[in-house]
Design a protein around this motif. Structure first.
Motif, PDB file in Angstrom:
ATOM      1  N   HIS A   1    -130.031  32.967   3.002  1.00  0.00           N
ATOM      2  CA  HIS A   1    -129.971  31.864   1.855  1.00  0.00           C
ATOM      3  C   HIS A   1    -128.608  31.208   1.731  1.00  0.00           C
ATOM      4  N   VAL A   2    -127.473  31.823   2.560  1.00  0.00           N
ATOM      5  CA  VAL A   2    -125.970  31.366   2.590  1.00  0.00           C
ATOM      6  C   VAL A   2    -125.700  30.402   3.387  1.00  0.00           C
ATOM      7  N   ASP A   3    -125.393  29.216   3.155  1.00  0.00           N
ATOM      8  CA  ASP A   3    -125.044  28.029   3.851  1.00  0.00           C
ATOM      9  C   ASP A   3    -123.847  28.086   4.098  1.00  0.00           C
ATOM     10  N   ILE A   4    -123.548  28.525   5.613  1.00  0.00           N
ATOM     11  CA  ILE A   4    -122.152  28.554   6.293  1.00  0.00           C
ATOM     12  C   ILE A   4    -121.180  27.579   5.955  1.00  0.00           C
ATOM     13  N   GLU A   5    -121.919  26.131   6.039  1.00  0.00           N
ATOM     14  CA  GLU A   5    -121.153  24.855   6.007  1.00  0.00           C
ATOM     15  C   GLU A   5    -120.245  24.891   4.620  1.00  0.00           C
ATOM     16  N   ASN A   6    -121.175  25.377   3.501  1.00  0.00           N
ATOM     17  CA  ASN A   6    -120.358  25.177   2.232  1.00  0.00           C
ATOM     18  C   ASN A   6    -119.760  26.501   1.685  1.00  0.00           C
ATOM     19  N   PHE A   7    -119.803  27.457   2.417  1.00  0.00           N
ATOM     20  CA  PHE A   7    -119.381  28.864   2.172  1.00  0.00           C
ATOM     21  C   PHE A   7    -117.756  28.774   1.932  1.00  0.00           C
ATOM     22  N   ILE A   8    -117.049  27.896   2.941  1.00  0.00           N
ATOM     23  CA  ILE A   8    -115.828  28.064   2.705  1.00  0.00           C
ATOM     24  C   ILE A   8    -115.229  27.331   1.506  1.00  0.00           C
ATOM     25  N   SER A   9    -115.937  26.346   1.038  1.00  0.00           N
ATOM     26  CA  SER A   9    -115.353  25.717  -0.143  1.00  0.00           C
ATOM     27  C   SER A   9    -115.028  26.660  -1.581  1.00  0.00           C
ATOM     28  N   VAL A  10    -115.659  27.748  -1.265  1.00  0.00           N
ATOM     29  CA  VAL A  10    -115.474  28.923  -2.332  1.00  0.00           C
ATOM     30  C   VAL A  10    -113.841  29.373  -2.318  1.00  0.00           C
ATOM     31  N   PHE A  11    -113.313  29.089  -1.410  1.00  0.00           N
ATOM     32  CA  PHE A  11    -112.101  29.276  -1.465  1.00  0.00           C
ATOM     33  C   PHE A  11    -111.088  27.912  -1.488  1.00  0.00           C
ATOM     34  N   PRO A  12    -110.778  27.289  -2.636  1.00  0.00           N
ATOM     35  CA  PRO A  12    -110.054  26.106  -2.916  1.00  0.00           C
ATOM     36  C   PRO A  12    -108.783  25.844  -1.803  1.00  0.00           C
ATOM     37  N   ASP A  13    -108.057  26.737  -1.666  1.00  0.00           N
ATOM     38  CA  ASP A  13    -106.569  26.593  -0.784  1.00  0.00           C
ATOM     39  C   ASP A  13    -107.128  26.685   0.714  1.00  0.00           C
ATOM     40  N   ILE A  14    -108.037  27.273   1.048  1.00  0.00           N
ATOM     41  CA  ILE A  14    -108.467  27.343   2.343  1.00  0.00           C
ATOM     42  C   ILE A  14    -109.365  25.917   2.784  1.00  0.00           C
ATOM     43  N   ALA A  15    -110.013  25.633   1.753  1.00  0.00           N
ATOM     44  CA  ALA A  15    -111.055  24.487   1.969  1.00  0.00           C
ATOM     45  C   ALA A  15    -109.987  22.876   1.758  1.00  0.00           C
ATOM     46  N   ASP A  16    -108.915  23.039   1.133  1.00  0.00           N
ATOM     47  CA  ASP A  16    -108.018  22.038   1.127  1.00  0.00           C
ATOM     48  C   ASP A  16    -107.399  21.882   2.553  1.00  0.00           C
ATOM     49  N   ALA A  17    -106.819  23.002   2.858  1.00  0.00           N
ATOM     50  CA  ALA A  17    -106.124  23.033   4.119  1.00  0.00           C
ATOM     51  C   ALA A  17    -106.972  22.854   5.414  1.00  0.00           C
ATOM     52  N   ALA A  18    -108.417  23.349   5.422  1.00  0.00           N
ATOM     53  CA  ALA A  18    -109.308  22.843   6.387  1.00  0.00           C
ATOM     54  C   ALA A  18    -109.586  21.349   6.192  1.00  0.00           C
ATOM     55  N   ALA A  19    -109.705  20.845   5.157  1.00  0.00           N
ATOM     56  CA  ALA A  19    -109.695  19.442   5.006  1.00  0.00           C
ATOM     57  C   ALA A  19    -108.624  18.435   5.855  1.00  0.00           C
ATOM     58  N   GLU A  20    -107.286  18.881   5.584  1.00  0.00           N
ATOM     59  CA  GLU A  20    -106.146  18.213   6.037  1.00  0.00           C
ATOM     60  C   GLU A  20    -105.948  18.660   7.587  1.00  0.00           C
ATOM     61  N   PHE A  21    -106.108  19.872   7.929  1.00  0.00           N
ATOM     62  CA  PHE A  21    -105.422  20.325   9.416  1.00  0.00           C
ATOM     63  C   PHE A  21    -106.647  20.175  10.320  1.00  0.00           C
ATOM     64  N   CYS A  22    -107.864  20.680   9.954  1.00  0.00           N
ATOM     65  CA  CYS A  22    -108.885  20.960  11.061  1.00  0.00           C
ATOM     66  C   CYS A  22    -109.700  19.803  11.448  1.00  0.00           C
ATOM     67  N   PRO A  23    -110.116  19.671  12.729  1.00  0.00           N
ATOM     68  CA  PRO A  23    -110.831  18.512  13.126  1.00  0.00           C
ATOM     69  C   PRO A  23    -112.285  18.419  12.676  1.00  0.00           C
ATOM     70  N   ARG A  24    -112.908  17.259  12.413  1.00  0.00           N
ATOM     71  CA  ARG A  24    -114.254  17.358  11.934  1.00  0.00           C
ATOM     72  C   ARG A  24    -115.500  18.186  12.530  1.00  0.00           C
ATOM     73  N   GLY A  25    -115.999  19.047  11.774  1.00  0.00           N
ATOM     74  CA  GLY A  25    -116.986  20.052  12.254  1.00  0.00           C
ATOM     75  C   GLY A  25    -116.512  21.248  12.809  1.00  0.00           C
ATOM     76  N   CYS A  26    -115.312  21.419  12.439  1.00  0.00           N
ATOM     77  CA  CYS A  26    -114.711  22.623  12.890  1.00  0.00           C
ATOM     78  C   CYS A  26    -115.547  23.775  12.253  1.00  0.00           C
ATOM     79  N   GLY A  27    -115.580  24.900  13.171  1.00  0.00           N
ATOM     80  CA  GLY A  27    -116.463  26.269  12.564  1.00  0.00           C
ATOM     81  C   GLY A  27    -115.402  27.275  12.091  1.00  0.00           C
ATOM     82  N   HIS A  28    -114.036  27.115  12.099  1.00  0.00           N
ATOM     83  CA  HIS A  28    -113.011  27.969  11.617  1.00  0.00           C
ATOM     84  C   HIS A  28    -113.212  29.161  12.426  1.00  0.00           C
TER      85      HIS A  28
END
Length: 346
Positions: A280-307
């Motif tokens: 039931h857990v959506d992997i795409e939205n899971f990282i948003s639970v961690f705001p600092d990592i989510a902000d860093a991913a939005a700034e540094f990671c390419p689109r569609g990055c699986g981290h």
């Protein structure tokens, strides 16, 4: 030949219930509020906070297929006095603030709500007898974070092993880690330097669960029910031992139950788990639970990055400038891998 007339015709009686059913339903504005604290074969134990009494109730037909679980806030009509032999009807379920859910396995599309409206998940794990299972801990953490719940890792039997490695693994995720020694009627919490302090131990744990609703989960045999009995005197949860051959405990808690803490708050003790599916857990939205990592991913990671890793194009390592930040990135990657891995962790 005789002639037939209208008296020979058989008139069928009208079908029962053939009258069109009205879509209007009673509003039940006088429904009495309560919280479900027990479920047993279609009977629900509901606690009324205004009178501090419990009521036995059944689910009314107007609720349809909506299920009820521990923690649901409901409205009741009928006899809600709680007197012996009385039975109320639950006619309304309020929207849930949180839902702790799991599936049978990672491929099962049917999810099951375990507890509703809980604030915190306490993952109870023994440091030995049975040995800790990090994959189980990871899966419980993913479920807690996906539900918007806080998490605390309670390590029991600290006299049999060290929790230093588990602390180093989970504290970077913001998970509170407590080491306890529980032996039926005794309890000790070890500080990080390994010095036992009985009084400070239980005070720290009681502070962690005070005035909130905490769900206790864990393998059978890790001391979960014993810990509940210490926190809630008179709870009477049955305790068991670990099988020497299989290394697993026998199920002693057969159903979830909510227990009120003496100083305020609730503990929901659940049966020992053997699996914790995360379909039931959506992997795409899971990282948003961690705001600092989510902000860093939005700034540094390419689109569609699986981290998954730097080799796969993830740029979170460039963001991590300190050892603590890198440990946090590594921990979150492990949780993502746990959710993507369909293999059994039992």
């Amino acid at each position: 030949m005789r002639e037939y007339d209208e008296s020979d015709a058989k008139v069928r009686p009208p079908k029962r219930g053939s009258r069109p059913r009205s879509k209007l339903r009673p509003a039940h504005e006088d429904a009495v509020p309560g919280t479900v604290v027990g479920v047993d074969r279609g009977r629900f134990t509901v606690w009324k906070s205004d009178t501090d009494t419990t009521v036995i109730a059944v689910k009314a037909r107007e609720l349809g297929r909506r299920g009820l679980v521990i923690g649901d806030i409901v409205g009741m009509v009928g006899d809600s006095t709680g007197d012996k032999g009385t039975l109320a009807r639950i006619v309304r379920r309020e929207p849930r603030a949180t839902e702790l859910r799991r599936t049978a396995d990672d491929t099962d599309p049917t999810e099951r709500v375990i507890v509703a409206n809980a604030n915190q998940l306490a993952i109870v794990t023994a440091l030995a007898d049975p040995d800790p299972n990090p994959r189980m801990i990871d899966r419980c953490l993913v479920a807690a974070f996906a539900a918007g719940m806080d998490a605390v890792l309670v390590l029991t039997k600290a006299d049999l092993g060290s929790g230093a490695e588990l602390r180093a693994t989970y504290e970077p995720l913001g998970v509170k880690v407590l080491e306890t020694t529980v032996r039926h009627d005794t309890d000790v919490l070890k500080s990080h330097d390994g010095t036992p302090d009985e009084q400070a131990g239980m005070e720290a744990l009681r502070t962690q669960v005070a005035d909130v609703s905490t769900v206790f989960v864990g393998y059978s045999g890790v001391g979960k029910s014993t810990l509940v009995n210490v926190l809630v005197p008179g709870a009477g949860r049955v305790t068991g031992i670990v099988n020497d051959v299989t290394g697993r405990g026998r199920h002693t808690s057969t159903s979830a139950v909510a227990l009120e803490l003496p100083a305020g708050g609730w503990i929901i003790d659940t049966p020992g788990i053997r699996s914790f599916g995360l379909a039931h857990v959506d992997i795409e939205n899971f990282i948003s639970v961690f705001p600092d990592i989510a902000d860093a991913a939005a700034e540094f990671c390419p689109r569609g990055c699986g981290h998954a890793s730097a080799e796969d194009g993830c740029a979170l390592d460039e963001w991590a400038q300190t050892a603590d930040q890198q440990a946090r990135v590594d921990s979150i990657r492990r949780l993502l891998a746990t959710r993507a891995d369909n293999d059994s962790w039992q």
